[in-house]
Motif scaffolding. Structure first.
Motif, short mmCIF file in Angstrom:
data_model
loop_
_atom_site.label_atom_id
_atom_site.label_comp_id
_atom_site.label_asym_id
_atom_site.label_seq_id
_atom_site.Cartn_x
_atom_site.Cartn_y
_atom_site.Cartn_z
N ARG A 196 0.82 -1.22 0.00
CA ARG A 196 0.00 0.00 0.00
C ARG A 196 0.85 1.26 0.00
NH1 ARG A 196 -3.93 0.03 4.87
NH2 ARG A 196 -2.01 -0.52 5.96
N TRP A 197 2.11 1.14 0.47
CA TRP A 197 2.95 2.32 0.60
C TRP A 197 3.78 2.60 -0.66
CZ3 TRP A 197 1.51 4.76 4.83
CH2 TRP A 197 0.95 4.02 5.86
N TYR A 198 3.65 1.69 -1.66
CA TYR A 198 4.49 1.82 -2.85
C TYR A 198 3.64 1.81 -4.12
CZ TYR A 198 8.17 0.68 0.48
OH TYR A 198 9.00 0.69 1.56
N PRO A 199 3.39 2.98 -4.70
CA PRO A 199 2.58 3.06 -5.92
C PRO A 199 3.17 2.26 -7.08
CG PRO A 199 2.89 5.25 -4.96
CD PRO A 199 3.80 4.32 -4.22
N GLN A 200 4.50 2.07 -7.08
CA GLN A 200 5.16 1.38 -8.19
C GLN A 200 5.31 -0.12 -7.94
OE1 GLN A 200 6.44 3.42 -5.91
NE2 GLN A 200 8.68 3.43 -5.88
N TRP A 201 4.59 -0.65 -6.95
CA TRP A 201 4.68 -2.08 -6.64
C TRP A 201 4.37 -2.91 -7.89
CZ3 TRP A 201 5.87 -4.71 -2.09
CH2 TRP A 201 5.61 -6.09 -2.10
N ASP A 202 5.22 -3.88 -8.19
CA ASP A 202 5.08 -4.71 -9.39
C ASP A 202 4.76 -6.13 -8.96
OD1 ASP A 202 5.41 -6.24 -11.71
OD2 ASP A 202 7.05 -5.00 -12.45
N VAL A 203 3.46 -6.49 -9.02
CA VAL A 203 3.03 -7.80 -8.54
C VAL A 203 3.60 -8.93 -9.39
CG1 VAL A 203 0.87 -7.80 -9.87
CG2 VAL A 203 1.04 -9.16 -7.77
N ASN A 204 3.77 -8.68 -10.68
CA ASN A 204 4.34 -9.72 -11.56
C ASN A 204 5.79 -9.99 -11.21
OD1 ASN A 204 1.93 -10.03 -13.01
ND2 ASN A 204 2.46 -8.38 -14.42
N PHE A 205 6.54 -8.93 -10.93
CA PHE A 205 7.94 -9.09 -10.53
C PHE A 205 8.03 -9.83 -9.20
CE2 PHE A 205 11.85 -7.24 -8.51
CZ PHE A 205 12.76 -7.88 -9.33
N TYR A 206 7.15 -9.47 -8.27
CA TYR A 206 7.13 -10.13 -6.96
C TYR A 206 6.85 -11.63 -7.13
CZ TYR A 206 5.25 -11.71 -2.50
OH TYR A 206 4.99 -12.43 -1.35
N ARG A 207 5.85 -11.98 -7.94
CA ARG A 207 5.52 -13.39 -8.14
C ARG A 207 6.66 -14.13 -8.84
NH1 ARG A 207 2.20 -15.32 -4.62
NH2 ARG A 207 0.55 -13.82 -4.17
N GLU A 208 7.33 -13.47 -9.76
CA GLU A 208 8.47 -14.07 -10.43
C GLU A 208 9.58 -14.38 -9.43
OE1 GLU A 208 11.80 -13.03 -13.87
OE2 GLU A 208 10.17 -11.61 -13.44
N MET A 209 9.78 -13.45 -8.49
CA MET A 209 10.81 -13.65 -7.47
C MET A 209 10.46 -14.84 -6.57
SD MET A 209 13.36 -11.32 -7.33
CE MET A 209 13.70 -10.91 -5.63
N LEU A 210 9.19 -14.95 -6.18
CA LEU A 210 8.77 -16.08 -5.35
C LEU A 210 9.00 -17.40 -6.08
CD1 LEU A 210 5.43 -15.05 -3.59
CD2 LEU A 210 7.79 -14.75 -2.81
N GLN A 211 8.71 -17.41 -7.38
CA GLN A 211 8.89 -18.63 -8.16
C GLN A 211 10.37 -18.99 -8.27
OE1 GLN A 211 7.17 -18.44 -12.08
NE2 GLN A 211 7.41 -20.63 -12.45
N LEU A 212 11.21 -17.99 -8.52
CA LEU A 212 12.65 -18.24 -8.62
C LEU A 212 13.21 -18.80 -7.31
CD1 LEU A 212 13.94 -15.09 -10.57
CD2 LEU A 212 14.13 -17.47 -11.31
N PHE A 213 12.75 -18.23 -6.20
CA PHE A 213 13.26 -18.62 -4.89
C PHE A 213 12.50 -19.80 -4.27
CE2 PHE A 213 14.97 -14.12 -4.41
CZ PHE A 213 16.29 -14.52 -4.48
N GLU A 214 11.43 -20.25 -4.95
CA GLU A 214 10.61 -21.37 -4.46
C GLU A 214 10.07 -21.08 -3.05
OE1 GLU A 214 13.11 -24.80 -4.82
OE2 GLU A 214 12.80 -24.96 -6.99
N VAL A 215 9.37 -19.95 -2.95
CA VAL A 215 8.81 -19.49 -1.67
C VAL A 215 7.30 -19.56 -1.73
CG1 VAL A 215 8.53 -17.49 -0.15
CG2 VAL A 215 10.77 -17.99 -1.14
N ASP A 216 6.70 -20.08 -0.67
CA ASP A 216 5.25 -20.12 -0.51
C ASP A 216 4.85 -19.03 0.49
OD1 ASP A 216 2.60 -20.66 -0.08
OD2 ASP A 216 2.89 -22.70 0.68
N ASP A 217 4.29 -17.93 -0.02
CA ASP A 217 3.96 -16.82 0.88
C ASP A 217 2.64 -16.99 1.61
OD1 ASP A 217 2.15 -16.30 -1.14
OD2 ASP A 217 2.75 -14.21 -1.45
N SER A 218 2.01 -18.18 1.45
CA SER A 218 0.81 -18.45 2.25
C SER A 218 1.17 -18.93 3.65
CB SER A 218 -0.07 -19.49 1.55
OG SER A 218 0.55 -20.77 1.55
#
Length: 298
Positions: free
Chosen positions: A105-127
């Protein structure tokens, strides 16, 4: 001419059992700068000063062209990303996705696609709840979190802490790719020599709350060398050779010389008739130890 991302002038920060500074430091924009030093040297304190999380006792700090601690800094802080050395235990009960929903919410330039790509690369489950993640998974999540708004200045305090070798290699690739646009800056602290070698363009040595020196990485390793020299019985002449930091006898007329000006030292040795039998580059921790030992605060 290089643009400066960070400028510190006469900066001091006094605590009960620790004193930082005075520090004068310029960090170039568009490059990776690694701050190297022993525990307690002031690296984390420097990061907190840059973020205005603590106030300097004296001096001025400028980040991305704006004085820190003056005026409305919301726009400035939207251009910063900070990965602290230690995770915040107060977040342990939150799921990763809940932390993301709060932070974005604090970052207007937040890139959800980039974030999801990072999670996939790092094999992280943010749930998962943050407190249930392994140390390595939480570190990878936090790195994705602080990079997702694509900050212009990324501050990383021991970024690879807890990462396994595969995740570490992924992090190196991610950070290299992150710097490709050319207008981003990373300032990182690290104890891992190979990490500094792979990532850094510049190296800042710190110890006891002081900056010992700032060097361009490739030039640093070219200049700081160990030379083994056959003196031919004229060892006394070595005292006049420029650039020598240490000189010890290795036996049979061979001397081990540490120099911080390898080109000038080699030329002077050859002109004096000494024979260089071999040469080696110094490691980062060796250079830091020598700087600390001789009390070089320049």
């Amino acid at each position: 001419m290089e643009t400066t991302a960070i400028t510190m002038r006469g900066v001091e920060q006094h605590q009960t059992h620790f004193r930082l500074g005075p520090i004068d430091l310029n960090i170039a924009e568009g490059f990776v700068t690694a701050i190297v030093g022993p525990n307690g040297s002031g690296k984390s304190t420097t990061f907190r000063l840059l973020l205005d999380l603590i106030k300097p006792t004296a001096g001025q700090i400028q980040v991305l062209g704006q004085k820190v601690g003056e005026g409305d800094d919301r726009v400035l802080k939207q251009q910063l990303g900070y990965l602290a050395e230690q995770s915040n235990s107060e977040d342990d009960s939150m799921r990763g996705s809940e932390k993301v929903a709060f932070v974005r919410r604090w970052y207007p330039q937040w890139d959800v696609n980039f974030y999801r790509e990072m999670l996939q690369l790092f094999e992280v489950d943010d749930s998962l709840k943050l407190g249930k993640m392994s140390k390595g998974m939480r570190r990878k999540f936090e790195l994705a979190l602080v990079m997702a708004h694509k900050p212009k200045l990324l501050l990383l305090d021991e970024p690879s802490s807890g990462l396994d070798p595969i995740a570490w290699k992924t992090m190196i690739k991610v950070l290299h790719r992150y710097m490709e646009p050319g207008d981003r800056t990373i300032v990182m602290s690290s104890h891992i020599v190979d990490e500094v070698k792979r990532l850094a363009d510049y190296i800042v040595f710190m110890a006891r709350g002081q900056v010992l020196g700032t060097y361009e990485k490739d030039e640093l390793f070219q200049r700081w060398q160990v030379l083994f020299v056959q003196t031919g019985g004229a060892a006394a002449q070595l005292a006049a050779v420029p650039g020598i930091v240490e000189c010890t006898e290795a036996g049979s007329g061979i001397y081990r010389i540490v120099t911080e000006q390898s080109a000038a030292t080699e030329q002077a040795l050859q002109e004096a008739g000494h024979t260089i039998t071999s040469r080696q580059s110094l490691q980062l921790d060796d250079i830091l130890e020598l700087l600390m030992r001789r009390g070089a605060w320049s």
